[in-house]
Scaffold this motif. Structure first.
Motif, PDB file in Angstrom:
ATOM      1  N   ILE A 159       0.860  -1.186   0.000  1.00  0.00           N
ATOM      2  CA  ILE A 159       0.000   0.000   0.000  1.00  0.00           C
ATOM      3  C   ILE A 159       0.892   1.231   0.000  1.00  0.00           C
ATOM      4  CG2 ILE A 159      -1.873   1.236   1.157  1.00  0.00           C
ATOM      5  CD1 ILE A 159      -2.600  -1.302   2.618  1.00  0.00           C
ATOM      6  N   GLU A 160       0.558   2.210  -0.816  1.00  0.00           N
ATOM      7  CA  GLU A 160       1.263   3.499  -0.810  1.00  0.00           C
ATOM      8  C   GLU A 160       0.572   4.401   0.209  1.00  0.00           C
ATOM      9  OE1 GLU A 160       3.905   4.429  -2.749  1.00  0.00           O
ATOM     10  OE2 GLU A 160       4.050   2.426  -3.620  1.00  0.00           O
ATOM     11  N   LEU A 161       1.335   4.909   1.181  1.00  0.00           N
ATOM     12  CA  LEU A 161       0.761   5.657   2.289  1.00  0.00           C
ATOM     13  C   LEU A 161       1.533   6.946   2.553  1.00  0.00           C
ATOM     14  CD1 LEU A 161       0.349   2.696   4.789  1.00  0.00           C
ATOM     15  CD2 LEU A 161      -1.542   3.998   3.806  1.00  0.00           C
ATOM     16  N   PRO A 162       0.845   7.945   3.113  1.00  0.00           N
ATOM     17  CA  PRO A 162       1.564   9.126   3.608  1.00  0.00           C
ATOM     18  C   PRO A 162       2.239   8.792   4.932  1.00  0.00           C
ATOM     19  CG  PRO A 162      -0.765   9.340   4.071  1.00  0.00           C
ATOM     20  CD  PRO A 162      -0.617   8.082   3.261  1.00  0.00           C
ATOM     21  N   ALA A 163       3.291   9.497   5.234  1.00  0.00           N
ATOM     22  CA  ALA A 163       3.951   9.311   6.525  1.00  0.00           C
ATOM     23  C   ALA A 163       3.027   9.770   7.643  1.00  0.00           C
ATOM     24  CB  ALA A 163       5.262  10.083   6.556  1.00  0.00           C
ATOM     25  N   GLY A 164       3.207   9.194   8.822  1.00  0.00           N
ATOM     26  CA  GLY A 164       2.407   9.619   9.968  1.00  0.00           C
ATOM     27  C   GLY A 164       1.984   8.455  10.831  1.00  0.00           C
ATOM     28  N   ASP A 165       1.124   8.755  11.785  1.00  0.00           N
ATOM     29  CA  ASP A 165       0.598   7.749  12.712  1.00  0.00           C
ATOM     30  C   ASP A 165      -0.763   7.278  12.211  1.00  0.00           C
ATOM     31  OD1 ASP A 165       2.775   7.940  14.485  1.00  0.00           O
ATOM     32  OD2 ASP A 165       1.899   9.731  15.399  1.00  0.00           O
ATOM     33  N   LYS A 187       3.161   3.384  12.735  1.00  0.00           N
ATOM     34  CA  LYS A 187       3.900   4.642  12.584  1.00  0.00           C
ATOM     35  C   LYS A 187       4.789   4.520  11.354  1.00  0.00           C
ATOM     36  CE  LYS A 187       6.735   8.016  15.055  1.00  0.00           C
ATOM     37  NZ  LYS A 187       5.713   9.083  14.948  1.00  0.00           N
ATOM     38  N   LEU A 188       4.550   5.396  10.376  1.00  0.00           N
ATOM     39  CA  LEU A 188       5.259   5.302   9.105  1.00  0.00           C
ATOM     40  C   LEU A 188       6.106   6.542   8.884  1.00  0.00           C
ATOM     41  CD1 LEU A 188       5.552   3.545   6.555  1.00  0.00           C
ATOM     42  CD2 LEU A 188       3.663   4.835   5.566  1.00  0.00           C
ATOM     43  N   GLY A 189       7.361   6.311   8.538  1.00  0.00           N
ATOM     44  CA  GLY A 189       8.275   7.419   8.278  1.00  0.00           C
ATOM     45  C   GLY A 189       8.381   7.726   6.793  1.00  0.00           C
TER      46      GLY A 189
END
Length: 204
Positions: A159-165, A187-189
């Motif tokens: 999945i392509e995701l924005p950084a964040g919680d 939590k994604l950086g």
């Protein structure tokens, strides 16, 4: 009609290997296994991202067909509000139905493609069957996020995701139709990341 059996299991152990600083969308590869580490195909992973709409925009559609007296795919993942068509590619007629609270409907004995698709307007899991062919079973997993995917034969999905919680939710048929889909913080950086979800369930 063939009875539907339910199996409920507890929460998963989720191991996340993530790093980096917040940035724009990055790929997250998720691997889903059973309690013994066997990869699980057809698991649906969905990520709740703050600020994203829970329902699909107008016009979003999907397809769940019937070939060789089987539903294809056996598990379909869609966002809430998606219109799903049920084309019959067989030479015999089918009678598709769901009695699930998530979506109750009937497409009586038909060939070809019904004129009107079925709109799945509530999150959850719908179990589908055919009133003519008891061996035919499929699942429609409806999620209230645009970020979702279904695992492949190796138990992996990207999945392509924005950084964040965020919140990561995982569902598989082993958890049962009414069983809770476990949710875990994510939590994604700013760099590509991986996550492994181990469900407290054993593949047959």
């Amino acid at each position: 009609m063939k009875p539907l059996h339910r199996r409920l299991f507890g929460l998963p152990t989720l191991l996340l290997l993530l790093a980096g600083l917040p940035a724009h969308a990055v790929p997250l590869v998720i691997t889903v296994t059973d309690e013994e580490g066997t990869p699980l195909a057809d698991a649906v992973v969905a990520v709740q991202v703050k600020g994203t709409p829970p329902t699909a925009p107008p016009g979003v559609s999907a397809e769940l067909g019937q070939r060789n007296k089987r539903f294809t795919p056996a598990v379909l993942a869609v966002q809430t509000g998606t219109a799903v068509s049920f084309p019959n590619f067989d030479t015999v007629r089918h009678h598709v139905y769901s009695f699930s609270p998530t979506k109750t409907f009937e497409l009586k004995l038909y060939a070809g493609t019904p004129a009107a698709p079925v709109v799945f307007d509530k999150p959850g899991t719908a179990v589908l069957g055919c009133n003519i062919h008891d061996a035919m079973t499929a699942y429609v997993r409806v999620v209230d996020t645009p970020y979702f995917a279904r695992t492949d034969s190796a138990g992996r999905a990207q999945i392509e995701l924005p950084a964040g919680d965020h919140q990561l939710q995982t569902w598989h048929a082993l958890l049962g139709v009414d069983g809770p889909a476990p949710v875990q913080p994510l939590k994604l950086g700013s760099t590509p990341a991986t996550a492994t979800v181990k469900l407290n369930a054993k593949a047959p």
